[in-house]
Write a protein that holds these residues in place. Structure first.
Motif, PDB file in Angstrom:
ATOM      1  N   GLN B 209     -78.615 -79.940   9.690  1.00 52.25           N
ATOM      2  CA  GLN B 209     -77.578 -80.843   9.187  1.00 52.25           C
ATOM      3  C   GLN B 209     -76.204 -80.218   9.354  1.00 52.25           C
ATOM      4  N   LYS B 210     -75.186 -81.029   9.119  1.00 46.78           N
ATOM      5  CA  LYS B 210     -73.810 -80.549   9.227  1.00 46.78           C
ATOM      6  C   LYS B 210     -73.609 -79.327   8.344  1.00 46.78           C
ATOM      7  N   GLY B 211     -72.872 -78.350   8.842  1.00 48.21           N
ATOM      8  CA  GLY B 211     -72.569 -77.179   8.039  1.00 48.21           C
ATOM      9  C   GLY B 211     -73.581 -76.061   8.192  1.00 48.21           C
ATOM     10  N   ASP B 212     -74.682 -76.304   8.937  1.00 50.95           N
ATOM     11  CA  ASP B 212     -75.671 -75.252   9.149  1.00 50.95           C
ATOM     12  C   ASP B 212     -75.080 -74.123   9.977  1.00 50.95           C
ATOM     13  N   THR B 213     -75.599 -72.928   9.769  1.00 51.66           N
ATOM     14  CA  THR B 213     -75.079 -71.759  10.469  1.00 51.66           C
ATOM     15  C   THR B 213     -75.796 -71.569  11.802  1.00 51.66           C
ATOM     16  N   ILE B 214     -74.976 -71.267  12.850  1.00 54.41           N
ATOM     17  CA  ILE B 214     -75.529 -71.005  14.174  1.00 54.41           C
ATOM     18  C   ILE B 214     -75.435 -69.504  14.450  1.00 54.41           C
ATOM     19  N   VAL B 215     -76.529 -68.910  14.925  1.00 53.49           N
ATOM     20  CA  VAL B 215     -76.527 -67.474  15.243  1.00 53.49           C
ATOM     21  C   VAL B 215     -77.063 -67.284  16.661  1.00 53.49           C
ATOM     22  N   THR B 216     -76.930 -66.071  17.196  1.00 57.62           N
ATOM     23  CA  THR B 216     -77.466 -65.825  18.539  1.00 57.62           C
ATOM     24  C   THR B 216     -78.992 -65.824  18.486  1.00 57.62           C
ATOM     25  N   GLY B 230     -71.159 -69.464  14.485  1.00 49.66           N
ATOM     26  CA  GLY B 230     -70.301 -70.470  13.864  1.00 49.66           C
ATOM     27  C   GLY B 230     -71.121 -71.423  13.025  1.00 49.66           C
ATOM     28  N   THR B 231     -70.493 -72.554  12.649  1.00 48.32           N
ATOM     29  CA  THR B 231     -71.198 -73.549  11.855  1.00 48.32           C
ATOM     30  C   THR B 231     -71.102 -74.913  12.522  1.00 48.32           C
ATOM     31  N   VAL B 232     -72.088 -75.784  12.250  1.00 48.79           N
ATOM     32  CA  VAL B 232     -72.109 -77.118  12.842  1.00 48.79           C
ATOM     33  C   VAL B 232     -70.975 -77.947  12.244  1.00 48.79           C
ATOM     34  N   ASP B 233     -70.120 -78.484  13.107  1.00 48.09           N
ATOM     35  CA  ASP B 233     -68.961 -79.235  12.635  1.00 48.09           C
ATOM     36  C   ASP B 233     -69.211 -80.739  12.742  1.00 48.09           C
ATOM     37  N   SER B 234     -69.759 -81.195  13.878  1.00 51.70           N
ATOM     38  CA  SER B 234     -70.117 -82.599  13.970  1.00 51.70           C
ATOM     39  C   SER B 234     -71.272 -82.760  14.952  1.00 51.70           C
ATOM     40  N   ILE B 235     -72.002 -83.856  14.819  1.00 49.87           N
ATOM     41  CA  ILE B 235     -73.230 -84.065  15.582  1.00 49.87           C
ATOM     42  C   ILE B 235     -73.072 -85.290  16.462  1.00 49.87           C
ATOM     43  N   SER B 236     -73.430 -85.175  17.769  1.00 49.36           N
ATOM     44  CA  SER B 236     -73.425 -86.357  18.624  1.00 49.36           C
ATOM     45  C   SER B 236     -74.548 -86.214  19.646  1.00 49.36           C
ATOM     46  N   ASP B 237     -74.732 -87.254  20.488  1.00 49.85           N
ATOM     47  CA  ASP B 237     -75.802 -87.223  21.484  1.00 49.85           C
ATOM     48  C   ASP B 237     -75.262 -86.706  22.799  1.00 49.85           C
ATOM     49  N   SER B 238     -76.140 -86.069  23.590  1.00 46.28           N
ATOM     50  CA  SER B 238     -75.734 -85.644  24.924  1.00 46.28           C
ATOM     51  C   SER B 238     -75.584 -86.876  25.804  1.00 46.28           C
ATOM     52  N   TYR B 244     -79.383 -83.274  21.623  1.00 39.36           N
ATOM     53  CA  TYR B 244     -78.191 -83.335  20.778  1.00 39.36           C
ATOM     54  C   TYR B 244     -77.054 -82.535  21.400  1.00 39.36           C
ATOM     55  N   LEU B 245     -75.837 -82.945  21.073  1.00 40.83           N
ATOM     56  CA  LEU B 245     -74.656 -82.163  21.437  1.00 40.83           C
ATOM     57  C   LEU B 245     -73.913 -81.881  20.137  1.00 40.83           C
ATOM     58  N   LEU B 246     -73.860 -80.610  19.758  1.00 39.31           N
ATOM     59  CA  LEU B 246     -73.233 -80.274  18.475  1.00 39.31           C
ATOM     60  C   LEU B 246     -71.886 -79.616  18.691  1.00 39.31           C
ATOM     61  N   ARG B 247     -70.882 -80.062  17.916  1.00 41.79           N
ATOM     62  CA  ARG B 247     -69.604 -79.377  17.949  1.00 41.79           C
ATOM     63  C   ARG B 247     -69.682 -78.234  16.942  1.00 41.79           C
ATOM     64  N   ILE B 248     -69.396 -77.018  17.417  1.00 39.83           N
ATOM     65  CA  ILE B 248     -69.548 -75.832  16.576  1.00 39.83           C
ATOM     66  C   ILE B 248     -68.171 -75.284  16.239  1.00 39.83           C
ATOM     67  N   ARG B 249     -67.938 -75.048  14.965  1.00 36.90           N
ATOM     68  CA  ARG B 249     -66.712 -74.349  14.577  1.00 36.90           C
ATOM     69  C   ARG B 249     -66.981 -72.861  14.676  1.00 36.90           C
ATOM     70  N   LEU B 250     -66.298 -72.196  15.600  1.00 39.86           N
ATOM     71  CA  LEU B 250     -66.578 -70.780  15.863  1.00 39.86           C
ATOM     72  C   LEU B 250     -66.118 -69.909  14.698  1.00 39.86           C
ATOM     73  N   SER B 251     -66.908 -68.913  14.365  1.00 43.16           N
ATOM     74  CA  SER B 251     -66.537 -68.050  13.243  1.00 43.16           C
ATOM     75  C   SER B 251     -65.505 -67.006  13.671  1.00 43.16           C
ATOM     76  N   THR B 252     -65.444 -66.713  14.981  1.00 47.28           N
ATOM     77  CA  THR B 252     -64.455 -65.748  15.477  1.00 47.28           C
ATOM     78  C   THR B 252     -63.095 -66.418  15.605  1.00 47.28           C
ATOM     79  N   ASP B 253     -62.050 -65.739  15.146  1.00 52.00           N
ATOM     80  CA  ASP B 253     -60.700 -66.254  15.324  1.00 52.00           C
ATOM     81  C   ASP B 253     -60.131 -65.652  16.604  1.00 52.00           C
ATOM     82  N   PHE B 254     -60.244 -66.402  17.724  1.00 46.88           N
ATOM     83  CA  PHE B 254     -59.847 -65.837  19.017  1.00 46.88           C
ATOM     84  C   PHE B 254     -58.346 -65.594  19.113  1.00 46.88           C
TER      85      PHE B 254
END
Lengths: 165, 282
Positions: B209-216, B230-238, B244-254
């Motif tokens: 679900q939205k907000g889940d944590t993504i790791v390597t 990062g964390t799941v920001d929004s969910i859409s279809d490929s 699924y195509l998920l928009r991920i909010r990256l945890s690293t501040d580039f």
């Protein structure tokens, strides 16, 4: 002769460093990056030979490329700028001006100078943006980038000209 | 003959122009596959030194933010450490710390601390220059991380500097999974915003679900398992509707990279040869 060369050489590295350390980090609104280094090519003496113009243009572009991890991109665009410069200059200089002058606000007058740099920068920016993007998938963004780049680079060049007066 | 000489004299600059443009385009095209091209990037000796000087100055100005981050992280770690220590004490009474450090080493990763000396965000392909190179043991295909998450993968190395493909690069593709289960996909960056990337090829039946944590995922052997991405920001279809195509909010501040760690996996070569052998034998 040697003094002119040293002066050009100094400007060359000054502009490369300013580009690499400061201007490359500027992205106004995500689109506009000033490419001030084009100033060097634009203000070389009017009677400078086409050969040395081309070589200076290539070297300048390559130096900027090395610092921005874009091998070939700035070199190609700046060589193109150096190639078209003599024709552009002939197009925008007043008829009665001397054979040998260094293009600038003082020598050309403000309005011809602005027209001259605008056209030159459009060529340079279009080449740059096309080479960096390398696809026509998003033409609107490309156009925006070109317009924004020409505008902000033009402003920087005018600022520099006024500062030198 | 006279005419030819005249022609060359008048129009020779055309030839020079074309020659220079051809050289530029060769540089442009070969950069992608040519190891020797490291000299034409900011990882070369001269550019490296200049960027080191510049990074030294700018890192000084970043110290304030970094200090706050470090303090924050320190507090978190202290809390975590306390909790872990308590659990450890209840679970295993004695001489277990030795076993713990031993098992970390068994995982087979070595870390090289380094500094980011040049970085970009807004190009379609971004690269990061680091101040450790081949002389320090850095090789291409090692992972780069910082305290907040993963940064990229080493691409070219010179004697004392290396160039990493940033996550923010169209060539970057990193295998990632959810923290709570093992469904995985590939993390790609699609330009524009340096805070978001996309997770592709995630199967339709994956649970999240939205907000889940993504790791390597640890599949590629570049990064160990379970590094923060990062964390799941929004969910859409490929586009083809198959995943699924998920928009991920990256945890690293580039936009604020300074210190980083290059990770090398001792067993990476072994895994590579095994995988290649398997492909060949098919």
């Amino acid at each position: 002769m040697i003094i002119t060369f040293i002066r050009r050489f100094g400007w060359f590295w000054l502009l490369v460093f300013v580009q690499a350390l400061i201007l490359n980090n500027i992205h106004l609104f995500g689109y506009a990056t000033p490419f001030l280094y084009a100033y060097l090519i634009l203000t070389f003496d009017a009677n400078m030979s086409r050969y040395s113009l081309l070589l200076w243009g290539f070297a300048l572009g390559l130096a900027v490329d090395i610092f921005s991890n874009t091998p070939g991109v700035n070199a190609a665009a700046t060589t193109l700028l150096a190639f078209t410069r003599p024709s552009l200059l002939r197009l925008f200089t007043p008829r009665d001006s001397a054979e040998d002058f260094s293009p600038g606000i003082r020598t050309m007058g403000i309005s011809p100078f602005i027209r001259y740099i605008t056209f030159a920068l459009i060529i340079h920016q279009t080449a740059l943006v096309m080479l960096v993007t390398f696809s026509f998938a998003d033409p609107l963004t490309m156009l925006l980038k070109v317009v924004a780049g020409v505008f902000i680079t033009g402003l920087c060049i005018l600022g520099l000209e006024w500062g030198r007066k | 003959m006279r005419n030819l000489l005249n022609f060359l004299f008048n129009y020779g600059y055309w030839i020079l122009f074309l020659l220079l443009e051809i050289i530029s385009f060769m540089l442009l095209f070969r950069f992608n596959s040519y190891q020797g091209s490291v000299g034409f990037t900011s990882a070369n000796w001269v550019a490296g030194h200049i960027y080191t000087a510049s990074a030294n100055v700018s890192s000084f100005f970043k110290l304030h933010t970094i200090n706050t981050q470090l303090t924050q992280r320190n507090i978190e770690l202290q809390a975590e450490n306390k909790a872990l220590r308590e659990t450890l004490q209840t679970l295993m009474p004695d001489s277990t710390l030795d076993a713990l450090s031993h098992s970390l080493d068994k995982l087979g990763y070595t870390a090289y601390p380094c500094q980011v000396i040049n970085n970009s965000l807004n190009r379609p392909d971004n690269y990061i220059t680091l101040n450790k190179g081949a002389a320090d043991g850095v090789k291409p295909e090692m992972g780069v991380v910082d305290g907040n998450g993963i940064i990229g993968i080493i691409y070219l190395t010179s004697e004392h500097y290396s160039l990493a493909i940033s996550l923010l690069n169209s060539k970057s593709s990193i295998s990632c999974k959810f923290k709570q289960n093992d469904y995985f996909g590939y993390l790609k960056w699609k330009g524009r915003d340096s805070q978001y990337a996309y997770l592709e090829d995630l199967p339709r039946h994956a649970l999240f679900q939205k907000g889940d944590t993504i790791v390597t995922s640890g599949h590629s052997a570049v990064f160990p398992k379970d590094l923060m991405v990062g964390t799941v920001d929004s969910i859409s279809d490929s586009r083809d509707g198959l995943s699924y195509l998920l928009r991920i909010r990256l945890s690293t501040d580039f936009a604020n990279l300074n210190d980083a760690v290059i990770i090398s996996n001792k067993h990476q070569k072994e895994q590579h040869t095994l995988e290649e052998k398997a492909i060949q034998e098919q």
